[in-house]
Design an enzyme around this catalytic site. Structure first.
Site, short mmCIF file in Angstrom:
data_model
loop_
_atom_site.label_atom_id
_atom_site.label_comp_id
_atom_site.label_asym_id
_atom_site.label_seq_id
_atom_site.Cartn_x
_atom_site.Cartn_y
_atom_site.Cartn_z
CG PHE A 285 3.12 3.02 -11.56
CD1 PHE A 285 4.32 2.46 -11.19
CD2 PHE A 285 2.15 3.20 -10.59
CE1 PHE A 285 4.56 2.09 -9.85
CE2 PHE A 285 2.37 2.83 -9.26
CZ PHE A 285 3.59 2.27 -8.90
CG HIS B 78 8.07 4.67 -2.58
ND1 HIS B 78 8.57 4.71 -3.87
CD2 HIS B 78 6.71 4.59 -2.74
CE1 HIS B 78 7.58 4.69 -4.74
NE2 HIS B 78 6.44 4.62 -4.08
CG ASP C 126 -2.15 0.96 0.85
OD1 ASP C 126 -2.91 0.64 -0.08
OD2 ASP C 126 -2.27 2.04 1.47
P1 IMP Z 1 -2.83 1.83 -3.62
O1 IMP Z 1 -1.60 1.41 -2.84
O2 IMP Z 1 -3.35 0.74 -4.47
O3 IMP Z 1 -3.85 2.47 -2.75
O4 IMP Z 1 -2.39 2.95 -4.66
C1 IMP Z 1 -1.18 3.60 -4.60
C2 IMP Z 1 -1.18 4.78 -5.55
O5 IMP Z 1 -0.12 5.66 -5.14
C3 IMP Z 1 -0.88 4.40 -6.99
O6 IMP Z 1 -2.03 4.12 -7.72
C4 IMP Z 1 -0.16 5.65 -7.49
O7 IMP Z 1 -1.09 6.62 -7.85
C5 IMP Z 1 0.59 6.12 -6.24
N1 IMP Z 1 1.95 5.54 -6.21
C6 IMP Z 1 2.45 4.65 -5.31
N2 IMP Z 1 3.71 4.32 -5.62
C7 IMP Z 1 4.02 5.00 -6.74
C8 IMP Z 1 5.19 5.05 -7.55
O8 IMP Z 1 6.20 4.36 -7.34
N3 IMP Z 1 5.11 5.87 -8.62
C9 IMP Z 1 4.02 6.62 -8.89
N4 IMP Z 1 2.90 6.60 -8.19
C10 IMP Z 1 2.90 5.79 -7.10
#
Ligand code: IMP
Length: 199
Positions: free
Chosen positions: A153, A181, A68
């Site tokens: 992305f 990260h 997450d």
């Molecule tokens: P979740 O963890 O599925 O709630 O979504 C995490 C969201 O944070 C992703 O859809 C991206 O929009 C953003 N995100 C997390 N890590 C990255 C990364 O390494 N690059 C760009 N966006 C990130």
């Protein structure tokens, strides 16, 4: 070791598979085994990662790994945070989220545009594992004034790294996967799994 990766995000799958490619971990993704979408009801990255890992392990019967993550912008009091994927609405695309963030910072000078990517990775051996292994990583940068680059992305085209004079979407996969990260958090998980394997 066979581990279910609890995400449908292709960007995350690609990065996690690459980062763990030199280990003996056999990662199963939703491209191999279907997993249902779960509602991310937690208010922290840790809670949401546990929800996702538990659900994937319940459905597949496999140990599972969940990511997450999101971006915190200081000027916006750490928003969008856990809502990063849905910042511009429930079905928002990456582009819509980036545009919303650029608009929220319109006219704000670079020194006040600092941001931080956060990632929590959780490993659970089984659905009711009382000892989820939790590792995290943070990556500091700034929000650029316009998108640049096409690698990565999500927010990568607008995440600017002064030390590289590039956005993270202009870094090579190898560069991003050695400092991000996500790479930091996975390093912790990898160390834990190796230690367990050797005991
Ligand atoms: P979740 O963890 O599925 O709630 O979504 C995490 C969201 O944070 C992703 O859809 C991206 O929009 C953003 N995100 C997390 N890590 C990255 C990364 O390494 N690059 C760009 N966006 C990130």
């Amino acid at each position: 070791m066979k581990i279910m990766l609890a995400t449908k995000n292709e960007g995350k799958i690609r990065e996690i598979q690459r980062i763990l490619s030199n280990t003996s971990i056999n990662l199963i993704s939703h491209n191999d085994t279907e997993i249902p979408e779960v509602e991310e009801t937690g208010s922290s990255f840790v809670e949401n990662a546990i929800i996702k890992a538990r659900s994937a392990s319940l459905v597949t019967g496999l140990p599972s790994l969940a990511d997450d993550s999101g971006i915190e912008v200081s000027f916006l009091k750490a928003k969008p945070g856990v809502k990063s994927a849905r910042y511009a609405g429930e079905n928002a695309t990456n582009e819509m989220n980036n545009i919303k963030l650029l608009n929220a910072l319109k006219g704000i000078p670079m020194e006040k545009r600092s941001a931080c990517y956060r990632c929590v990775i959780v490993f659970m051996r089984f659905p009711d594992d009382p000892f989820p292994v939790i590792c995290s990583g943070s990556w500091h940068g700034f929000i650029a004034e316009k998108p640049l680059g096409s690698n990565g992305f999500g927010y990568d085209p607008i995440f600017y790294l002064p030390e590289y004079k590039k956005t993270s979407a202009e870094l090579t996969d190898k560069e991003k996967n050695s400092i991000s990260h996500r790479a930091q958090a996975l390093k912790g998980i990898e160390k834990y799994l190796i230690r367990q394997h050797n005991n």
